[in-house]
Design a protein around this motif. Structure first.
Motif, PDB file in Angstrom:
ATOM      1  N   THR A   8     -11.725  -8.375 -13.521  1.00  0.00           N
ATOM      2  CA  THR A   8     -11.667  -7.008 -13.040  1.00  0.00           C
ATOM      3  C   THR A   8     -10.931  -7.039 -11.713  1.00  0.00           C
ATOM      4  O   THR A   8     -11.269  -7.817 -10.829  1.00  0.00           O
ATOM      5  CB  THR A   8     -13.088  -6.432 -12.833  1.00  0.00           C
ATOM      6  N   LEU A   9      -9.908  -6.211 -11.597  1.00  0.00           N
ATOM      7  CA  LEU A   9      -9.163  -6.145 -10.343  1.00  0.00           C
ATOM      8  C   LEU A   9      -9.861  -5.190  -9.393  1.00  0.00           C
ATOM      9  O   LEU A   9     -10.069  -4.017  -9.707  1.00  0.00           O
ATOM     10  CB  LEU A   9      -7.728  -5.673 -10.580  1.00  0.00           C
ATOM     11  N   ILE A  10     -10.209  -5.698  -8.227  1.00  0.00           N
ATOM     12  CA  ILE A  10     -10.844  -4.908  -7.172  1.00  0.00           C
ATOM     13  C   ILE A  10      -9.862  -4.856  -6.012  1.00  0.00           C
ATOM     14  O   ILE A  10      -9.400  -5.888  -5.540  1.00  0.00           O
ATOM     15  CB  ILE A  10     -12.173  -5.544  -6.702  1.00  0.00           C
ATOM     16  N   GLY A  11      -9.537  -3.652  -5.554  1.00  0.00           N
ATOM     17  CA  GLY A  11      -8.573  -3.493  -4.475  1.00  0.00           C
ATOM     18  C   GLY A  11      -9.227  -3.376  -3.118  1.00  0.00           C
ATOM     19  O   GLY A  11     -10.349  -2.884  -2.987  1.00  0.00           O
ATOM     20  N   TYR A  12      -8.507  -3.843  -2.129  1.00  0.00           N
ATOM     21  CA  TYR A  12      -8.939  -3.670  -0.734  1.00  0.00           C
ATOM     22  C   TYR A  12      -7.729  -3.232   0.073  1.00  0.00           C
ATOM     23  O   TYR A  12      -6.673  -3.862   0.024  1.00  0.00           O
ATOM     24  CB  TYR A  12      -9.505  -4.968  -0.142  1.00  0.00           C
ATOM     25  N   GLN A  13      -7.878  -2.110   0.773  1.00  0.00           N
ATOM     26  CA  GLN A  13      -6.803  -1.617   1.629  1.00  0.00           C
ATOM     27  C   GLN A  13      -7.334  -1.410   3.034  1.00  0.00           C
ATOM     28  O   GLN A  13      -8.510  -1.120   3.225  1.00  0.00           O
ATOM     29  CB  GLN A  13      -6.217  -0.321   1.065  1.00  0.00           C
ATOM     30  N   ARG A  14      -6.425  -1.585   4.007  1.00  0.00           N
ATOM     31  CA  ARG A  14      -6.833  -1.444   5.407  1.00  0.00           C
ATOM     32  C   ARG A  14      -5.698  -0.896   6.228  1.00  0.00           C
ATOM     33  O   ARG A  14      -4.541  -1.284   6.067  1.00  0.00           O
ATOM     34  CB  ARG A  14      -7.246  -2.806   5.979  1.00  0.00           C
ATOM     35  N   VAL A  15      -6.036   0.049   7.088  1.00  0.00           N
ATOM     36  CA  VAL A  15      -5.130   0.505   8.135  1.00  0.00           C
ATOM     37  C   VAL A  15      -5.849   0.294   9.457  1.00  0.00           C
ATOM     38  O   VAL A  15      -7.073   0.268   9.510  1.00  0.00           O
ATOM     39  CB  VAL A  15      -4.699   1.991   7.956  1.00  0.00           C
ATOM     40  N   SER A  16      -5.079   0.133  10.518  1.00  0.00           N
ATOM     41  CA  SER A  16      -5.678  -0.227  11.804  1.00  0.00           C
ATOM     42  C   SER A  16      -6.310   0.945  12.542  1.00  0.00           C
ATOM     43  O   SER A  16      -7.219   0.758  13.333  1.00  0.00           O
ATOM     44  CB  SER A  16      -4.624  -0.885  12.701  1.00  0.00           C
ATOM     45  N   THR A  17      -5.801   2.166  12.300  1.00  0.00           N
ATOM     46  CA  THR A  17      -6.333   3.327  13.017  1.00  0.00           C
ATOM     47  C   THR A  17      -6.503   4.500  12.069  1.00  0.00           C
ATOM     48  O   THR A  17      -5.915   4.538  10.981  1.00  0.00           O
ATOM     49  CB  THR A  17      -5.386   3.781  14.149  1.00  0.00           C
ATOM     50  N   ASN A  18      -7.290   5.484  12.486  1.00  0.00           N
ATOM     51  CA  ASN A  18      -7.474   6.695  11.690  1.00  0.00           C
ATOM     52  C   ASN A  18      -6.175   7.480  11.545  1.00  0.00           C
ATOM     53  O   ASN A  18      -6.009   8.254  10.609  1.00  0.00           O
ATOM     54  CB  ASN A  18      -8.552   7.583  12.310  1.00  0.00           C
ATOM     55  N   ALA A  19      -5.238   7.295  12.472  1.00  0.00           N
ATOM     56  CA  ALA A  19      -3.979   8.030  12.436  1.00  0.00           C
ATOM     57  C   ALA A  19      -3.033   7.491  11.365  1.00  0.00           C
ATOM     58  O   ALA A  19      -2.104   8.175  10.963  1.00  0.00           O
ATOM     59  CB  ALA A  19      -3.298   7.974  13.799  1.00  0.00           C
ATOM     60  N   GLN A  20      -3.282   6.271  10.884  1.00  0.00           N
ATOM     61  CA  GLN A  20      -2.406   5.683   9.873  1.00  0.00           C
ATOM     62  C   GLN A  20      -2.849   6.102   8.475  1.00  0.00           C
ATOM     63  O   GLN A  20      -4.013   6.385   8.234  1.00  0.00           O
ATOM     64  CB  GLN A  20      -2.411   4.161   9.995  1.00  0.00           C
ATOM     65  N   ASP A  21      -1.889   6.119   7.552  1.00  0.00           N
ATOM     66  CA  ASP A  21      -2.150   6.540   6.187  1.00  0.00           C
ATOM     67  C   ASP A  21      -2.101   5.335   5.258  1.00  0.00           C
ATOM     68  O   ASP A  21      -1.153   4.546   5.294  1.00  0.00           O
ATOM     69  CB  ASP A  21      -1.096   7.572   5.769  1.00  0.00           C
ATOM     70  N   ALA A  22      -3.094   5.200   4.410  1.00  0.00           N
ATOM     71  CA  ALA A  22      -3.174   4.063   3.497  1.00  0.00           C
ATOM     72  C   ALA A  22      -2.644   4.402   2.105  1.00  0.00           C
ATOM     73  O   ALA A  22      -2.847   3.646   1.167  1.00  0.00           O
ATOM     74  CB  ALA A  22      -4.622   3.584   3.404  1.00  0.00           C
ATOM     75  N   GLN A  23      -1.950   5.531   1.969  1.00  0.00           N
ATOM     76  CA  GLN A  23      -1.522   5.978   0.642  1.00  0.00           C
ATOM     77  C   GLN A  23      -0.604   4.982  -0.056  1.00  0.00           C
ATOM     78  O   GLN A  23      -0.724   4.756  -1.253  1.00  0.00           O
ATOM     79  CB  GLN A  23      -0.842   7.352   0.733  1.00  0.00           C
ATOM     80  N   LEU A  24       0.320   4.375   0.670  1.00  0.00           N
ATOM     81  CA  LEU A  24       1.222   3.386   0.078  1.00  0.00           C
ATOM     82  C   LEU A  24       0.420   2.239  -0.547  1.00  0.00           C
ATOM     83  O   LEU A  24       0.678   1.820  -1.682  1.00  0.00           O
ATOM     84  CB  LEU A  24       2.174   2.834   1.144  1.00  0.00           C
ATOM     85  N   GLN A  25      -0.578   1.762   0.189  1.00  0.00           N
ATOM     86  CA  GLN A  25      -1.429   0.691  -0.325  1.00  0.00           C
ATOM     87  C   GLN A  25      -2.227   1.168  -1.536  1.00  0.00           C
ATOM     88  O   GLN A  25      -2.326   0.465  -2.549  1.00  0.00           O
ATOM     89  CB  GLN A  25      -2.397   0.199   0.753  1.00  0.00           C
ATOM     90  N   ALA A  26      -2.794   2.369  -1.432  1.00  0.00           N
ATOM     91  CA  ALA A  26      -3.604   2.913  -2.532  1.00  0.00           C
ATOM     92  C   ALA A  26      -2.780   3.042  -3.802  1.00  0.00           C
ATOM     93  O   ALA A  26      -3.247   2.681  -4.895  1.00  0.00           O
ATOM     94  CB  ALA A  26      -4.193   4.259  -2.122  1.00  0.00           C
ATOM     95  N   ASP A  27      -1.556   3.531  -3.677  1.00  0.00           N
ATOM     96  CA  ASP A  27      -0.684   3.680  -4.850  1.00  0.00           C
ATOM     97  C   ASP A  27      -0.380   2.335  -5.485  1.00  0.00           C
ATOM     98  O   ASP A  27      -0.428   2.182  -6.706  1.00  0.00           O
ATOM     99  CB  ASP A  27       0.621   4.379  -4.459  1.00  0.00           C
ATOM    100  N   ALA A  28      -0.063   1.335  -4.655  1.00  0.00           N
ATOM    101  CA  ALA A  28       0.267   0.001  -5.171  1.00  0.00           C
ATOM    102  C   ALA A  28      -0.945  -0.637  -5.851  1.00  0.00           C
ATOM    103  O   ALA A  28      -0.812  -1.268  -6.908  1.00  0.00           O
ATOM    104  CB  ALA A  28       0.777  -0.892  -4.042  1.00  0.00           C
ATOM    105  N   LEU A  29      -2.119  -0.468  -5.268  1.00  0.00           N
ATOM    106  CA  LEU A  29      -3.331  -1.054  -5.851  1.00  0.00           C
ATOM    107  C   LEU A  29      -3.683  -0.373  -7.175  1.00  0.00           C
ATOM    108  O   LEU A  29      -4.077  -1.034  -8.143  1.00  0.00           O
ATOM    109  CB  LEU A  29      -4.495  -0.962  -4.866  1.00  0.00           C
ATOM    110  N   ALA A  30      -3.516   0.947  -7.225  1.00  0.00           N
ATOM    111  CA  ALA A  30      -3.781   1.680  -8.467  1.00  0.00           C
ATOM    112  C   ALA A  30      -2.788   1.256  -9.550  1.00  0.00           C
ATOM    113  O   ALA A  30      -3.161   1.038 -10.710  1.00  0.00           O
ATOM    114  CB  ALA A  30      -3.708   3.183  -8.217  1.00  0.00           C
ATOM    115  N   GLU A  31      -1.523   1.140  -9.171  1.00  0.00           N
ATOM    116  CA  GLU A  31      -0.490   0.724 -10.124  1.00  0.00           C
ATOM    117  C   GLU A  31      -0.753  -0.689 -10.640  1.00  0.00           C
ATOM    118  O   GLU A  31      -0.448  -1.012 -11.794  1.00  0.00           O
ATOM    119  CB  GLU A  31       0.890   0.797  -9.477  1.00  0.00           C
TER     120      GLU A  31
END
Length: 193
Positions: A8-31
């Motif tokens: 089972t693939l489990i993804g982990y994404q992280r951004v350093s601050t609340n001002a940053q957006d993790a969407q690029l990571q989320a899209d890649a992990l979902a794909e």
């Protein structure tokens, strides 16, 4: 009857601050096919990351922890190697989607050596970014410049605000007339008193 253990693939994404957006990571992990994605908004050097801890606790033998890039897992060589070794000991694979180490981590022989070197380079890169940023801020300060957004309360607005306040106008009315927030007005008036 024995069931075959499927990964089972489990993804982990992280951004350093609340001002940053993790969407690029989320899209890649979902794909990539991650069935669940855990997230942190914290520095990679921070060892207390609730999302990572939850992901590590959630995973079982045969699962694969998937990260967008190695530096999303952590910035400290020691911490990343500790996480990778712990995953391996538990029978959990580590997959990196992009960057020099794209692919799966193997804690044996040349794979371990190369992985260790890349983690060390990621930590060095972070340290160099911090150094360059600090040097740039120091140079700007020496030239009389300060970082951040320009102040919305210039000297003229401050004089007008003081005069209106002396006449008994409310802070809300003054802020509205000067087109600034009440918090900005309070700060500006407090800094000059």
């Amino acid at each position: 009857m024995t069931t075959k253990n499927t990964r089972t693939l489990i993804g982990y994404q992280r951004v350093s601050t609340n001002a940053q957006d993790a969407q690029l990571q989320a899209d890649a992990l979902a794909e990539a096919g991650c069935s669940r994605i855990f997230e942190d908004k914290a520095s990679g050097k921070n060892a207390d990351r609730a999302g990572l801890l939850a992901a590590l606790d959630y995973m079982r033998e045969g699962d694969t922890l998937t990260v967008w890039k190695l530096d999303r897992l952590g910035r400290s060589t020691k911490d990343v190697l500790t996480i990778a070794e712990d995953l391996h000991a538990r029978g959990i694979a580590l997959r990196i989607l992009t960057g020099t180490l794209a692919g799966s981590y193997s804690p044996k022989g040349e794979g371990k050596f190369f992985f260790t070197m890349m983690v060390a380079f990621a930590e060095l890169e972070r340290d160099m970014i911090v150094e360059r940023t600090r040097a740039g801020l120091d140079a700007a300060k020496a030239q009389g410049r300060t970082g951040g957004r320009p102040s919305v309360m210039d000297a003229d607005k401050l004089v007008a605000a003081r005069a209106r306040k002396a006449k008994g106008e409310s802070v809300t009315a003054i802020a509205k007339a000067l087109k600034v927030s009440r918090a900005t007005l309070y700060r500006a008036l407090a800094d000059t008193e």
